[in-house]
Design a protein around this motif. Structure first.
Motif, PDB file in Angstrom:
ATOM      1  N   ASN A  11       0.954  -1.248   0.159  1.00 14.65           N
ATOM      2  CA  ASN A  11      -0.002   0.161  -0.023  1.00 14.65           C
ATOM      3  C   ASN A  11       1.010   1.202   0.080  1.00 14.65           C
ATOM      4  OD1 ASN A  11      -2.819  -0.586  -0.065  1.00 14.65           O
ATOM      5  ND2 ASN A  11      -2.325  -1.826   1.700  1.00 14.65           N
ATOM      6  N   LYS A  12       1.848   1.358   0.715  1.00 17.40           N
ATOM      7  CA  LYS A  12       2.728   2.466   0.830  1.00 17.40           C
ATOM      8  C   LYS A  12       3.423   2.516  -0.689  1.00 17.40           C
ATOM      9  CE  LYS A  12       6.101   5.529   2.746  1.00 17.40           C
ATOM     10  NZ  LYS A  12       6.287   6.354   1.585  1.00 17.40           N
ATOM     11  N   GLN A  15       0.746   4.184  -2.948  1.00 18.44           N
ATOM     12  CA  GLN A  15       0.746   5.393  -2.599  1.00 18.44           C
ATOM     13  C   GLN A  15       1.997   6.295  -3.111  1.00 18.44           C
ATOM     14  OE1 GLN A  15      -1.796   7.170  -0.864  1.00 18.44           O
ATOM     15  NE2 GLN A  15      -0.686   8.905  -1.117  1.00 18.44           N
ATOM     16  N   CYS A  19       1.705   9.278  -6.339  1.00 19.51           N
ATOM     17  CA  CYS A  19       2.279  10.807  -5.789  1.00 19.51           C
ATOM     18  C   CYS A  19       3.435  11.083  -7.082  1.00 19.51           C
ATOM     19  CB  CYS A  19       2.676  10.664  -4.309  1.00 19.51           C
ATOM     20  SG  CYS A  19       1.677  10.729  -3.170  1.00 19.51           S
ATOM     21  N   SER A  91      -6.620   9.807  -5.361  1.00 15.03           N
ATOM     22  CA  SER A  91      -6.878   9.496  -3.631  1.00 15.03           C
ATOM     23  C   SER A  91      -7.674   8.181  -3.997  1.00 15.03           C
ATOM     24  CB  SER A  91      -7.961  10.872  -3.532  1.00 15.03           C
ATOM     25  OG  SER A  91      -9.215  10.674  -4.110  1.00 15.03           O
ATOM     26  N   ILE A  93      -7.029   5.308  -3.071  1.00 17.15           N
ATOM     27  CA  ILE A  93      -6.188   4.197  -3.429  1.00 17.15           C
ATOM     28  C   ILE A  93      -6.596   3.058  -2.746  1.00 17.15           C
ATOM     29  CG2 ILE A  93      -3.905   3.262  -4.184  1.00 17.15           C
ATOM     30  CD1 ILE A  93      -2.872   6.334  -3.785  1.00 17.15           C
TER      31      ILE A  93
END
Length: 161
Positions: A11-12, A15, A19, A91, A93
């Motif tokens: 998940n990181k 993200q 970005c 957003s 996600i």
């Protein structure tokens, strides 16, 4: 416990990917855009009606880095259009699935656009359906399908979403 840690790491990574992807496009670094895809990566753009009805109708269809690069160069060098600044927000996600190396995710997006002498406005909003895989510890898109909420797309979808 290990499954939870792996899920948090993925998940990181998603993200961070989104970005970086948005920042690259907002900064108009279009020559870097194809580097977010695998060599055979697919970039598609359609509207919600076509998507719901499963019609294979795409307003933009780029298959492979060659077509992605051609589009980026065309925008940077060959196409003349009114100067504009865009800001992307990605957003909500959501990691949908992971099977081996293949990762499926969804995200909402909207693009605000500003042009000289005019107020900023919402250009487009929608959802992306993205497939990823790791190559050499780097998360890359194998397929990005952007589905615009509006039935009619703006005539100025110039930059990638």
């Amino acid at each position: 416990m290990q499954d939870l840690l792996d899920s948090l790491r993925l998940n990181k990574a998603l993200q961070d990917f989104y970005c970086s992807y948005a920042a690259t496009l907002d900064e108009r670094s279009l020559s870097q855009w194809p580097s977010y895809f695998t060599d055979q990566g697919l970039y598609l753009l359609t509207n919600r009606t076509n998507h719901i009805e499963q019609l294979p109708v795409y307003n933009i269809y780029c298959e492979g880095k060659g077509m992605l690069t051609d589009r980026a160069i065309g925008i940077e060098k060959a196409v003349w259009f009114r100067d504009r600044q865009q800001r992307r927000m990605i957003s909500n996600i959501r990691l949908c699935s992971q099977q081996g190396q293949l990762i499926e995710a969804k995200a909402n997006f909207f693009v605000m656009e500003s042009r000289q002498g005019q107020p900023s406005h919402l250009l487009v909003c929608g959802e992306s359906y993205d497939s990823f895989m790791y190559q050499q510890d780097t998360l890359l898109l194998t397929r990005r399908l952007c589905v615009i909420d509006a039935e009619i797309l703006p005539d100025s979808i110039i930059y990638p979403l």
